[in-house]
Design a protein around this motif. Structure first.
Motif, PDB file in Angstrom:
ATOM      1  N   ARG A 102      -8.585   3.513  -2.510  1.00 29.56           N
ATOM      2  CA  ARG A 102      -9.048   3.567  -1.131  1.00 29.56           C
ATOM      3  C   ARG A 102     -10.540   3.858  -1.053  1.00 29.56           C
ATOM      4  O   ARG A 102     -11.253   3.277  -0.226  1.00 29.56           O
ATOM      5  N   GLU A 107       1.113   4.141  -2.893  1.00 24.22           N
ATOM      6  CA  GLU A 107       0.874   5.555  -2.582  1.00 24.22           C
ATOM      7  C   GLU A 107       1.949   6.437  -3.213  1.00 24.22           C
ATOM      8  O   GLU A 107       1.661   7.527  -3.725  1.00 24.22           O
ATOM      9  N   ARG A 108       3.207   5.976  -3.152  1.00 21.92           N
ATOM     10  CA  ARG A 108       4.295   6.779  -3.692  1.00 21.92           C
ATOM     11  C   ARG A 108       4.253   6.825  -5.220  1.00 21.92           C
ATOM     12  O   ARG A 108       4.637   7.816  -5.814  1.00 21.92           O
ATOM     13  N   GLU A 137      -4.195   5.563  -5.999  1.00 18.62           N
ATOM     14  CA  GLU A 137      -4.338   5.026  -4.645  1.00 18.62           C
ATOM     15  C   GLU A 137      -5.532   5.630  -3.929  1.00 18.62           C
ATOM     16  O   GLU A 137      -6.253   4.941  -3.199  1.00 18.62           O
ATOM     17  N   GLN A 138      -5.719   6.920  -4.137  1.00 16.54           N
ATOM     18  CA  GLN A 138      -6.868   7.564  -3.494  1.00 16.54           C
ATOM     19  C   GLN A 138      -8.167   6.941  -3.983  1.00 16.54           C
ATOM     20  O   GLN A 138      -9.073   6.660  -3.198  1.00 16.54           O
ATOM     21  N   ARG A 153       0.827  -1.196   0.000  1.00 15.85           N
ATOM     22  CA  ARG A 153       0.000   0.000   0.000  1.00 15.85           C
ATOM     23  C   ARG A 153       0.871   1.260   0.000  1.00 15.85           C
ATOM     24  O   ARG A 153       0.580   2.256  -0.690  1.00 15.85           O
ATOM     25  N   SER A 154       1.956   1.202   0.775  1.00 17.23           N
ATOM     26  CA  SER A 154       2.852   2.369   0.840  1.00 17.23           C
ATOM     27  C   SER A 154       3.511   2.641  -0.510  1.00 17.23           C
ATOM     28  O   SER A 154       3.622   3.789  -0.955  1.00 17.23           O
ATOM     29  N   VAL A 204      -0.429   8.323  -6.571  1.00 18.78           N
ATOM     30  CA  VAL A 204      -1.199   8.907  -5.485  1.00 18.78           C
ATOM     31  C   VAL A 204      -2.677   8.983  -5.848  1.00 18.78           C
ATOM     32  O   VAL A 204      -3.567   8.607  -5.065  1.00 18.78           O
TER      33      VAL A 204
END
Length: 616
Positions: free
Chosen positions: A431, A420-421, A427-428, A416-417, A424
């Motif tokens: 989520r 995110e990088r 990933e949003q 997940r990290s 972004v």
């Protein structure tokens, strides 16, 4: 050779008889006529070493007291490694007015050769036996795992007992020797049989239980534990004489070969299991190689037994076993110092076993007295050891599962990290989609008004619980609750007030049924389902009565109800044999029928059913 005159023959015969009587009187006689308990014969025995193995019973009787008999003074006879044969002499006297029979027990099942002779006052041999664990089991005068000799002594007479002990190649085992009456021997045998039955039964139960666990889970550590326990079981069953008595009474050579071979196999299984249990390959690879090397040496040193050589086997195996025990004990202490929980469990288990072994061998060496504690110390110690190791395995498997879950969570977090990088925006959106999915899953599983599990979850969870109880054989309790006259309440107070009552009832249910196995469902409208974690119908009924009274004590006004407040009717079923329950629907119908019976009986009550018969 010319014949001697009759008078000379008579004189010689008289002289020989006199010498024989002198030799008999030189040895203190044991009074057997009044013997009631068990007498340890070790300190009463006279010993004669036959280094050339040339003496026979005729020479011993004929030469009388001319031979170098020595008092033993040992509580337990122990000749250790010796190339000689050994003769034992005892004298029994019966001063009672009636003949008696006494049982002489040599309580070492693995003794190679035992020749026994009973001689009367005239020097005539009245009984003789040739037995030992290198002869067929049916050579024993009494069918028992040890060697038991029946000695008959007439009233007012005496008997001298000669025992010749010999070995295959010079290895003697410590030999407890005792005398008892028939009743005393029967009582002792019953005590021993009870103790060994409990011991071997417990080991067998642990073995089968963990084998079934392995079949169910496929955990390799469980299989290693079962192999280790199995080799120890066969070793003890053989060493205690039960295997020769019950499994292969016509195969004495095989019985003797199996003992050292199984010790070597036990050493290897111990090393493999300990390596897995303590994870030594990871924490101490150097020590692991040493442990496997010593265990392999134990196994290799047992192989000469296949060719009939036993003394060299134990000369090498005993120090190797001591080194192996020291290595395992040392690494367990070291890992315990490192705060390894499994190592601490192993240290306690292994320490208990070593204490038991030490007590037993100190008793064998004559340092400690012969009693129940010292005789069965190995059995008690090993039983506690295997129980602790089984508990340790359960802890280890659970720990592995937790570590696996933690690793999976860490992996997901890392993924997940990284996402995110890299992306972004993606990933949003992901989520947001996950949150929506979670909400949908929650909505699919729970009732939106009360937060309780919905009817779909009822079918899935109750089916799972039925499968579990079919395997375990435990009872299953399920209840259906219906709010009394709820339609009239809605008609009088409106649906919004009815929804508030449903939420209050759900909150009260959650407050009362909080055990780990309790499950609460809203099955539809004003109907609720309760899956209880209870052991009996009485316990379930008590829990429902407490809730029924709590609901009534809320004092929610209900003018159209005969009770004046909101109440509930309950139908509780207890299934003692879940194999008879065809499905969750069938279970629900039985509870629903019990609930309607409560309705018919003026409501606000709990009706129970114990189900063990036919199902719809």
């Amino acid at each position: 050779m010319p014949h001697l005159p009759f008078s000379v023959v008579g004189v010689l015969h008289w002289l020989l008889a006199s010498l024989w009587l002198v030799s008999l009187n030189a040895q203190a006689a044991i009074e057997v006529g009044t013997l009631t308990g068990e007498l340890n014969l070790g300190p009463h025995v006279q010993l004669l070493e036959d280094a050339e193995r040339e003496l026979d019973i005729e020479q011993l009787v004929g030469e009388g007291g001319a031979l170098a008999w020595q008092p033993s003074r040992q509580e337990t006879l122990n000749f250790s490694f010796s190339d000689s044969a050994w003769w034992l002499r005892l004298r029994f006297e019966n001063n009672a007015s009636s003949p008696v029979r006494r049982l002489l027990e040599l309580a070492m099942p693995l003794h190679d050769y035992l020749d026994a002779y009973v001689v009367d006052e005239q020097g005539d041999t009245v009984d003789r036996w040739q037995t030992g664990d290198r002869r067929r089991f049916d050579s024993r005068p009494v069918a028992h795992r040890t060697f038991v000799l029946p000695i008959h002594v007439p009233a007012g007479a005496s008997r001298e007992i000669f025992l010749r002990l010999d070995t295959h190649d010079g290895l003697y085992d410590a030999t407890p020797l005792s005398l008892m009456s028939d009743a005393g021997f029967l009582a002792k045998s019953q005590r021993e049989l009870m103790a060994f039955s409990l011991y071997f039964g417990a080991l067998l139960a642990l073995l089968i239980y963990n084998l079934l666990l392995y079949v169910a889970t496929r955990e390799r550590s469980l299989l290693l534990y079962v192999t280790y326990l199995g080799s120890f079981f066969v070793l003890m069953f053989t060493a205690r004489g039960f295997a020769f008595e019950h499994w292969w009474p016509a195969l004495p050579q095989f019985n003797n070969q199996l003992v050292p071979i199984n010790i070597g196999v036990f050493a290897v299984t111990l090393a493999v299991f300990s390596n897995s249990f303590l994870n030594l390959r990871r924490h101490a690879p150097g020590v692991t190689r040493a442990i496997f090397g010593v265990a392999g040496l134990c196994l290799l040193s047992s192989l000469p037994a296949l060719l009939g050589h036993y003394a060299p086997v134990f000369r090498l195996m005993i120090p190797a076993a001591i080194v192996l025990s020291g290595l395992l004990l040392g690494v367990a202490v070291w890992r315990s110092w490192q705060r390894d929980t499994l190592a601490r469990i192993y240290l306690v288990a292994w320490g208990v076993l070593l204490v038991g072994v030490a007590l037993y061998f100190l008793r064998v060496a004559g340092v400690l007295p012969y009693n129940l504690v010292t005789e069965y110390a190995v059995q008690v110690g090993s039983g506690i050891e295997f129980l602790l190791l089984s508990l340790g395995l359960a802890w280890k498997i659970n720990q592995f599962k937790n570590e696996k879950l933690a690793a999976e969570r860490a992996t997901l977090e890392l993924q997940r990290s990284l996402n995110e990088r890299l992306e972004v925006v993606v990933e949003q959106r992901t989520r947001e989609l996950e949150r929506a999915n979670r909400r949908l899953m929650a909505l699919a599983r729970t009732d939106p008004l009360t937060g309780l599990l919905n009817r779909r979850q009822f079918h899935e969870l109750v089916e799972e619980k039925l499968q579990e109880r079919r395997r375990s054989g435990q009872p299953l309790l399920f209840a259906v609750m219906d709010i009394d006259d709820f339609k009239l309440f809605n008609d009088t107070h409106g649906h919004q007030a009815g929804d508030e009552v449903l939420m209050q009832v759900a909150t009260l249910l959650l407050d009362h049924f909080r055990r780990a196995g309790d499950r609460l469902f809203r099955l539809g409208g004003e109907e609720f389902g309760i899956l209880l974690e209870a052991d009996s119908l009485e316990a379930g009924q008590h829990a429902l009565e407490r809730f029924r009274q709590a609901l009534e004590q809320l004092r929610i006004p209900h003018e159209t109800s005969r009770h004046g407040v909101v109440t509930g009717s309950f139908g509780l079923v207890c299934c003692s044999d879940c194999r008879q329950v065809p499905s969750a629907i069938a279970l629900y119908r039985q509870a629903d029928q019990a609930m309607y019976e409560a309705k018919e009986r003026s409501r606000n009550r709990v009706v129970t059913r114990s189900l063990a018969g036919a199902w719809e």
